[in-house]
Enzyme design. Structure first.
Site, PDB file in Angstrom:
ATOM      1  N   ASP A   5       0.526   4.948   2.050  1.00 39.51           N
ATOM      2  CA  ASP A   5      -0.247   5.355   3.227  1.00 39.51           C
ATOM      3  C   ASP A   5      -1.384   6.313   2.855  1.00 39.51           C
ATOM      4  O   ASP A   5      -1.197   7.254   2.077  1.00 39.51           O
ATOM      5  CB  ASP A   5       0.671   5.968   4.283  1.00 39.51           C
ATOM      6  CG  ASP A   5       1.551   4.889   4.926  1.00 39.51           C
ATOM      7  OD1 ASP A   5       1.119   3.720   4.949  1.00 39.51           O
ATOM      8  OD2 ASP A   5       2.660   5.223   5.376  1.00 39.51           O
TER       9      ASP A   5
ATOM     10  N   HIS B 164       4.607   0.071   0.062  1.00 36.85           N
ATOM     11  CA  HIS B 164       5.335  -0.709   1.063  1.00 36.85           C
ATOM     12  C   HIS B 164       4.427  -1.735   1.713  1.00 36.85           C
ATOM     13  O   HIS B 164       3.204  -1.696   1.566  1.00 36.85           O
ATOM     14  CB  HIS B 164       5.960   0.204   2.121  1.00 36.85           C
ATOM     15  CG  HIS B 164       4.959   0.991   2.907  1.00 36.85           C
ATOM     16  ND1 HIS B 164       4.374   2.140   2.423  1.00 36.85           N
ATOM     17  CD2 HIS B 164       4.419   0.792   4.129  1.00 36.85           C
ATOM     18  CE1 HIS B 164       3.525   2.608   3.314  1.00 36.85           C
ATOM     19  NE2 HIS B 164       3.523   1.811   4.371  1.00 36.85           N
TER      20      HIS B 164
ATOM     21  N   ARG C 129       5.285   6.393  14.283  1.00 36.70           N
ATOM     22  CA  ARG C 129       5.370   7.056  12.989  1.00 36.70           C
ATOM     23  C   ARG C 129       4.487   8.281  12.894  1.00 36.70           C
ATOM     24  O   ARG C 129       3.435   8.372  13.515  1.00 36.70           O
ATOM     25  CB  ARG C 129       5.089   6.043  11.894  1.00 36.70           C
ATOM     26  CG  ARG C 129       4.040   6.367  10.921  1.00 36.70           C
ATOM     27  CD  ARG C 129       4.286   5.647   9.623  1.00 36.70           C
ATOM     28  NE  ARG C 129       3.081   5.007   9.134  1.00 36.70           N
ATOM     29  CZ  ARG C 129       1.938   5.664   8.963  1.00 36.70           C
ATOM     30  NH1 ARG C 129       1.799   6.911   9.289  1.00 36.70           N
ATOM     31  NH2 ARG C 129       0.907   5.012   8.482  1.00 36.70           N
TER      32      ARG C 129
ATOM     33  N   HIS D 291       0.832  -1.210   0.000  1.00 38.45           N
ATOM     34  CA  HIS D 291       0.000   0.000   0.000  1.00 38.45           C
ATOM     35  C   HIS D 291       0.860   1.252   0.000  1.00 38.45           C
ATOM     36  O   HIS D 291       2.062   1.199   0.273  1.00 38.45           O
ATOM     37  CB  HIS D 291      -0.903   0.012   1.234  1.00 38.45           C
ATOM     38  CG  HIS D 291      -0.134   0.122   2.523  1.00 38.45           C
ATOM     39  ND1 HIS D 291       0.491  -0.961   3.109  1.00 38.45           N
ATOM     40  CD2 HIS D 291       0.130   1.180   3.330  1.00 38.45           C
ATOM     41  CE1 HIS D 291       1.101  -0.566   4.212  1.00 38.45           C
ATOM     42  NE2 HIS D 291       0.903   0.736   4.366  1.00 38.45           N
TER      43      HIS D 291
END
Ligand SMILES: O=C(O)CCC(=O)C(=O)O
Ligand SMILES: [Fe+2]
Length: 289
Positions: free
Chosen positions: A110, A259, A275, A108
């Protein structure tokens, strides 16, 4: 002006920059070099940031742009920090399984399932298992450029429909409450399949395993081409596999990479990551499911 030194991490993408300590003030010209290395390499790793506090993580991230407030997945937020999420298999303070324990197991970009897909994601490795817990990244410029002129022409102007539910694999150990929350907060959207990167000016394929069909195509018609494009984009020659060390800070560009978090580790050991996400340009439009 001191020049930063970069070392390439793979043929396809990624560079490491040594000698940066984000607990200390970072001069504007050093940041400008890190930013340019990030645009050029798609991923930048700054190792050795073991002492990075949540506040320092936020401050560094803000230099890339305005931060996302994680309204599409509030359950992942770190307590007291709207703009920081925790990705971990470590149980909560209340002793419940972590809501984020199996995030990102499908390829995907983000927030590709929203109308504001992420620009930069900045992920800090706090605690890693003895082996594994790797993350894979694919270079979507390369994936696009390797397509035939005919397929490039076909994809131009096409949109893919994203459904947040496609981010959840049946075999993942996801919390049903979190899955219901994701469903409720995120309605299907369509995104262009080819996007022009606003800073590099290069075209990149924009597609992931969260896309369920092409707009104005049926599911059955869409499946073979979706599958082909995802397989093509994640061919080994376009991929970098990150093996984490505690203290690594990794910045990736969601506009030209996809990723996947592998979950390839002993779940009795703790993997703890934090994150931020830097907001991208508005993109795409809403669609009926
Ligand atoms: O845990 C990871 O390695 C990455 C998870 C993920 O998809 C993300 O942080 O956006
Ligand atoms: Fe992700």
């Amino acid at each position: 002006m001191e020049k930063i030194r970069t070392r390439k991490l793979s043929h396809a993408l990624g560079a490491e920059i040594l000698g940066i300590d984000l607990t200390q003030p970072l001069p504007a010209d050093t940041f400008a070099q890190i930013y340019q290395a990030w645009i050029d390499n798609l991923i930048v790793v700054l190792p050795g940031q073991q002492a990075l506090t949540p506040q320092q993580h936020l401050e560094f991230s803000r230099r890339f742009g305005e931060l996302d407030r994680n309204e599409s997945s509030p359950s992942y937020r770190m307590k007291g920090h709207t703009e920081l999420i925790e990705l971990t298999n470590k149980p909560t303070e209340e002793g419940n399984p972590s809501p984020s324990r199996d995030v990102g197991r499908r390829w995907h970009s983000d927030l590709d399932f929203t109308l504001k897909p992420t620009k930069a994601s900045i992920l800090w490795g706090g605690q890693l298992p003895d082996v594994g817990g790797d993350t894979m990244f694919a270079n979507m410029y390369m994936a696009y450029e390797a397509l035939s002129p005919g397929l490039k022409r076909t994809l131009e102007g096409m949109h893919a429909v994203y459904d947040v539910m496609a981010s959840v694999r049946p075999q993942d150990n996801r919390d049903p409450k979190v899955v219901a929350e994701l469903r409720e907060l995120n309605l299907p959207v369509a995104q262009p399949v080819v996007r022009v990167h606003p800073e590099s000016g290069r075209k990149a394929l924009f597609l992931s395993e969260r896309a369920v069909r092409f707009e104005d195509w049926t599911h059955a018609e869409s499946q073979p081409l979706l599958r082909y494009l995802c397989e093509h984009a994640t061919s080994p020659e376009f991929v970098y596999r990150k093996q984490w060390q505690a203290g690594d800070l990794l910045i990736w560009d969601n506009r030209c990479t996809i990723h996947q978090a592998l979950g390839d580790y002993d779940k009795r050991q703790v993997r703890y990551m934090r994150r931020t996400a830097v907001q991208g340009e508005p993109s795409g439009h809403s669609v009926q499911a």
